[in-house]
Design an enzyme around this catalytic site. Structure first.
Site, PDB file in Angstrom:
ATOM      1  N   ASP A   1       0.842  -1.187   0.000  1.00 37.44           N
ATOM      2  CA  ASP A   1       0.000   0.000   0.000  1.00 37.44           C
ATOM      3  C   ASP A   1       0.881   1.241   0.000  1.00 37.44           C
ATOM      4  O   ASP A   1       2.078   1.168   0.293  1.00 37.44           O
ATOM      5  CB  ASP A   1      -0.898  -0.008   1.250  1.00 37.44           C
ATOM      6  N   GLY A   2       0.294   2.369  -0.334  1.00 38.86           N
ATOM      7  CA  GLY A   2       1.002   3.636  -0.278  1.00 38.86           C
ATOM      8  C   GLY A   2       0.886   4.251   1.106  1.00 38.86           C
ATOM      9  O   GLY A   2       0.324   3.674   2.036  1.00 38.86           O
TER      10      GLY A   2
ATOM     11  N   GLU B   1      -7.936  -0.309   4.883  1.00 40.50           N
ATOM     12  CA  GLU B   1      -6.491  -0.481   4.727  1.00 40.50           C
ATOM     13  C   GLU B   1      -5.863  -1.011   6.005  1.00 40.50           C
ATOM     14  O   GLU B   1      -4.997  -1.892   5.964  1.00 40.50           O
ATOM     15  CB  GLU B   1      -5.855   0.859   4.336  1.00 40.50           C
TER      16      GLU B   1
ATOM     17  N   LYS C   1      -1.878   7.465   6.957  1.00 38.81           N
ATOM     18  CA  LYS C   1      -2.591   7.020   5.771  1.00 38.81           C
ATOM     19  C   LYS C   1      -4.028   7.523   5.844  1.00 38.81           C
ATOM     20  O   LYS C   1      -4.499   7.922   6.895  1.00 38.81           O
ATOM     21  CB  LYS C   1      -2.582   5.495   5.661  1.00 38.81           C
TER      22      LYS C   1
END
Length: 262
Positions: free
Chosen positions: A89-90, A111, A102
Site C-alpha cells: 500500500d502507499g 487499509e 494514511k
C-alpha cells in the site's frame, strides 16, 4: 500519455514496480488504495497477463477492486482469504521508524484491517513522503455520521492536551456533501502540523465514542520501497535494519500507460 509523466509519478511507478517483485506465485495480497497503489495494481496485472502469475488480490476499497478486476487480477474478500501473505500500500507520510499516516485516499479503515491481517506490510512511496516527524499531512479520523459535530468538538478539545502543534479539524467534503467512506462513515482531517507522540494520540483518538479508526499506522509496516524520479529505488527493512539500493528500468509500455485516467 507516453512521455508525459512527472518526476513524482515516475518515482511512484518505479517504487510500485520494485514492490511487485515481492509477490510470489500463489500469494494472497492486500491491494492498497491511492495513486501509488494504483501503479502497483497495474504492475501486478501485467505480471498476471505476461508471466502467468497466480495470485489473489484483497482490495482495500471499491476503487481498487474495480481496477484489479480490470487488469485481470483474481479478486476475493478478506473473509474468503482469512489471512494474507502480504499487503502492499502507499502512505501519505512515513518516518524513520516506518510509522505512517494514511487515509488521504479515504480508505484508512479497510487499509488498516487488511494490513494487520497480513504476515507482512510493504509501503510504496516517492521520496517526498519521508518526514522526520509525522503530522504535516492532515491526520484522517474516520467517524460515524451520527452526532459527527459533537465528535469533532470532543476531538478538538482532546487535542489541546496532546503533544501536537495544532488542534483544528475539517470535515472532508465531496463537492457540497460530506465525503462518505466505503463503510458509510465520515472523515475528519486533523491539522496538527507535528505529532510529538503518535502512539499516544492514536490510542486516545480510538477511545472516543463516535470515532471508528484513525490514520496513524503504528508498528504495522515492515518494509518501505522508496522511488525516485530518475529510476532509483531504495528498500528499507525495519526488522533486519537493512537498506538495499536498486534501479528500475523505466519503459513507458502501452500495457501500463495507455489506460491512465487517475
Amino acid at each position: 500519455m507516453s512521455g508525459e509523466l512527472s518526476p513524482i509519478d515516475k518515482a511512484k511507478f518505479v517504487a510500485a514496480k520494485r514492490a511487485a517483485d515481492f509477490v510470489e506465485d500463489g500469494m494472497r495480497v492486500g491491494l492498497g488504495t491511492g495513486s501509488t497503489a494504483a501503479w502497483l495494481v497495474r504492475c501486478l496485472g501485467e505480471r498476471v497477463r505476461e508471466e502467468g502469475l497466480r495470485m489473489r488480490g484483497i482490495p482495500t476499497s471499491s476503487r481498487t477492486a474495480h481496477l484489479a478486476r480490470e487488469v485481470g487480477i483474481d479478486v476475493i474478500s478478506l473473509d474468503e482469504a482469512k489471512w494474507l501473505d502480504l499487503t502492499i500500500d502507499g502512505a501519505d507520510e512515513f518516518n524513520g521508524d516506518l510509522n505512517l499516516i494514511k487515509g488521504g485516499g479515504g480508505a484508512l479503515l479497510q487499509e488498516k484491517i487488511v494490513a494487520t491481517a497480513s504476515d507482512q506490510m510493504i509501503v510504496i512511496a516517492d521520496i517526498g513522503k519521508e518526514v522526520e516527524h509525522l503530522g504535516a499531512f492532515p491526520l484522517p479520523v474516520e467517524m460515524v455520521p451520527f452526532g459527527w459535530q459533537t465528535t469533532q468538538a470532543l476531538v478538538e478539545e482532546t487535542l489541546i492536551s496532546m503533544d501536537v502543534l495544532g488542534n483544528n479539524s475539517t470535515l472532508r467534503m465531496n463537492g457540497e456533501r460530506p465525503f462518505v467512506t466505503d463503510e458509510g462513515n465520515y472523515l475528519l482531517d486533523l491539522h496538527l502540523n507535528r505529532i510529538g507522540n503518535p502512539r499516544q494520540l492514536s490510542l486516545v483518538l480510538n477511545q472516543m465514542p463516535g470515532v471508528v479508526e484513525n490514520g496513524l499506522f503504528m508498528d504495522i509496516c515492515d518494509k518501505v520501497v522508496i522511488g525516485f524520479g530518475d529510476g532509483r529505488v531504495e528498500v528499507r527493512d525495519i526488522n533486519s535494519g537493512t537498506v538495499e539500493k536498486d534501479r528500475v528500468d523505466f519503459v513507458e509500455s502501452d500495457n501500463l500507460f495507455a489506460d491512465l485516467g487517475d
